[in-house]
Design a protein around this motif. Sequence first.
Motif, short mmCIF file in Angstrom:
data_model
loop_
_atom_site.label_atom_id
_atom_site.label_comp_id
_atom_site.label_asym_id
_atom_site.label_seq_id
_atom_site.Cartn_x
_atom_site.Cartn_y
_atom_site.Cartn_z
N PHE A 72 0.86 -1.18 0.00
CA PHE A 72 0.00 0.00 0.00
C PHE A 72 0.89 1.23 0.00
CE2 PHE A 72 -2.65 3.17 2.26
CZ PHE A 72 -3.84 3.08 1.53
N VAL A 73 0.64 2.17 -0.92
CA VAL A 73 1.41 3.41 -0.97
C VAL A 73 0.86 4.37 0.09
CG1 VAL A 73 2.05 5.42 -2.35
CG2 VAL A 73 1.98 3.14 -3.40
N SER A 74 1.63 4.61 1.12
CA SER A 74 1.18 5.50 2.19
C SER A 74 1.49 6.96 1.89
CB SER A 74 1.82 5.09 3.52
OG SER A 74 3.23 5.08 3.43
N GLN A 75 2.52 7.21 1.08
CA GLN A 75 2.87 8.57 0.69
C GLN A 75 3.56 8.52 -0.67
OE1 GLN A 75 5.03 12.57 2.62
NE2 GLN A 75 5.50 10.55 3.45
N ALA A 76 3.12 9.36 -1.60
CA ALA A 76 3.67 9.34 -2.96
C ALA A 76 4.40 10.64 -3.26
CB ALA A 76 2.54 9.08 -3.96
N PHE A 77 4.52 10.98 -4.55
CA PHE A 77 5.23 12.19 -4.95
C PHE A 77 4.64 13.43 -4.27
CE2 PHE A 77 6.11 10.15 -9.39
CZ PHE A 77 7.02 9.28 -8.80
N HIS A 78 5.50 14.32 -3.83
CA HIS A 78 5.09 15.59 -3.21
C HIS A 78 4.16 15.38 -2.02
CE1 HIS A 78 6.95 17.71 -6.54
NE2 HIS A 78 6.27 16.99 -7.39
N GLY A 79 4.38 14.30 -1.28
CA GLY A 79 3.58 14.04 -0.09
C GLY A 79 3.75 15.14 0.94
N ALA A 80 2.63 15.52 1.56
CA ALA A 80 2.65 16.67 2.48
C ALA A 80 3.46 16.42 3.74
CB ALA A 80 1.21 17.04 2.86
N GLN A 81 3.65 15.16 4.11
CA GLN A 81 4.35 14.86 5.36
C GLN A 81 5.86 15.10 5.24
OE1 GLN A 81 2.22 10.93 5.29
NE2 GLN A 81 2.22 11.23 7.52
N THR A 82 6.50 14.37 4.37
CA THR A 82 7.97 14.47 4.29
C THR A 82 8.53 14.52 2.88
OG1 THR A 82 8.13 12.05 4.41
CG2 THR A 82 8.29 13.27 6.50
N HIS A 83 7.71 14.36 1.85
CA HIS A 83 8.23 14.29 0.49
C HIS A 83 8.28 15.68 -0.14
CE1 HIS A 83 7.21 9.74 0.16
NE2 HIS A 83 8.09 10.03 1.11
N LYS A 84 9.28 16.43 0.33
CA LYS A 84 9.49 17.80 -0.12
C LYS A 84 10.97 18.00 -0.44
CE LYS A 84 5.98 19.06 3.28
NZ LYS A 84 5.71 19.80 4.54
N GLY A 85 11.29 19.07 -1.16
CA GLY A 85 12.68 19.34 -1.46
C GLY A 85 13.33 18.19 -2.20
N TYR A 86 14.47 17.72 -1.68
CA TYR A 86 15.17 16.61 -2.33
C TYR A 86 14.29 15.38 -2.45
CZ TYR A 86 18.49 12.84 -3.17
OH TYR A 86 19.12 11.76 -3.71
N PRO A 121 10.12 8.71 15.39
CA PRO A 121 9.23 9.55 14.58
C PRO A 121 9.62 11.03 14.63
CG PRO A 121 8.16 9.04 16.64
CD PRO A 121 9.46 8.30 16.65
N ASP A 122 10.90 11.29 14.47
CA ASP A 122 11.40 12.66 14.54
C ASP A 122 12.50 12.84 13.50
OD1 ASP A 122 13.24 14.91 15.54
OD2 ASP A 122 11.53 15.08 16.90
N PRO A 123 12.52 13.99 12.80
CA PRO A 123 13.53 14.20 11.76
C PRO A 123 14.97 14.04 12.25
CG PRO A 123 11.82 15.87 11.61
CD PRO A 123 11.56 15.11 12.86
N VAL A 124 15.19 14.19 13.55
CA VAL A 124 16.54 14.07 14.09
C VAL A 124 17.10 12.67 13.85
CG1 VAL A 124 15.88 13.32 16.41
CG2 VAL A 124 17.99 14.63 16.08
N CYS A 125 16.22 11.70 13.65
CA CYS A 125 16.65 10.32 13.41
C CYS A 125 16.92 10.03 11.93
CB CYS A 125 15.59 9.34 13.93
SG CYS A 125 15.43 9.35 15.73
N GLY A 126 16.76 11.02 11.08
CA GLY A 126 16.94 10.80 9.65
C GLY A 126 18.29 10.22 9.28
N LYS A 127 19.31 10.58 10.06
CA LYS A 127 20.67 10.12 9.77
C LYS A 127 20.89 8.66 10.16
CE LYS A 127 22.54 11.62 14.25
NZ LYS A 127 21.20 11.78 14.83
N ASP A 128 19.91 8.03 10.81
CA ASP A 128 20.08 6.68 11.34
C ASP A 128 19.49 5.59 10.44
OD1 ASP A 128 21.34 7.65 13.67
OD2 ASP A 128 19.37 8.10 14.57
#
Length: 337
Positions: A72-86, A121-128
């Motif tokens: 199931f696609v939970s978020q696709a192109f230009h998703g409002a949650q995190t699919h922005k910028g790069y 569930p926090d952007p600070v964990c993106g590097k992990d």
Amino acid sequence: MSKISWKIWRTRCVRKTLACLGVIAWLGFSSCATQPGTPVCLAGATLDEGGQCVAQRAAVHYLPFREGYKTFVSQAFHGAQTHKGYDAFSVDFECEEGDPIVASRSGRVWDVREDSNHGCPDPVCGKDSNYVVIDHGDGTYSSYHHLRYLGAMVERGEEVCAGQVIGMCGSTGYATAPHLHFTLSDRVRTLPLRFVEGYHQKGNGVPIAKTQYVSENKLRSQCSVGQWSELGRGAFLHQGIELDRGVPLVLKPGSRTILSGRFFGDQPKIAVHRRSADSGTWISECVDKGPNGEFSVIIDWPALRFPSGRYRMMMTGADSACYEASWAWSYDVQVLP
């Protein structure tokens, strides 16, 4: 402005507008202008050696799951949650912890990480996030993120076929639950793509949010795997540099690269900048340009100085002291063991 000048200016504007609209109609996306801060056109077009945007059709891949797997696609192109910028052209697929993830297309494993056991569930964990990145040999790379701890099933440099298991679903990095964050990129920005299953099951290959798909990605016992991707001759045109030939992005320790071409700027030198992808100080090497801007520089990659790993590289003009060079981003180079 005279009437004649006005007519010429208006005609040019109309032609540019129509050309842009042609790209929009072909690709189905909202812009064909060059995005500020990048050396290339917006996703879906490439920059030719003359500095013009050239439209190209979006790549077509299979879903990154075994044949018959329902996702199931939970978020696709230009998703409002995190699919922005790069991450604008990213796709999030639901999967259970430990479910197999497979290559969406054949290629060579560009990079792997599996040592992280942390996610939140926090952007600070993106590097992990744990991940696998596959080079498809045409300048595009598919990335598979949030793999579980020790969940990568391949190694850097390995050849893989579409449908081959490369990892296991997880929730490392910036994640609220197990899922696969999938992207296709040129290592500068994410690119739009289509999925075979979308065409067969929905009549449109674009991944659609809140929509279920069934993978048709069969395991292939044999496949054709091309060479590693290279930087094109125009990779540094945004810095005023045109190369005589492409630049390899995958090297062996102790390799030597010869970079030659022409610099169109006013600065007296051409600089090649390198550093570790993780951190460290930039190492800059300069050569003088010739009377017509021509240059040639030999770049060595000694094993003690550049051991196996990932590095950043950029070329710019520079002053007589090899300073006054600036850039906002850089290319990735892999040194494989």
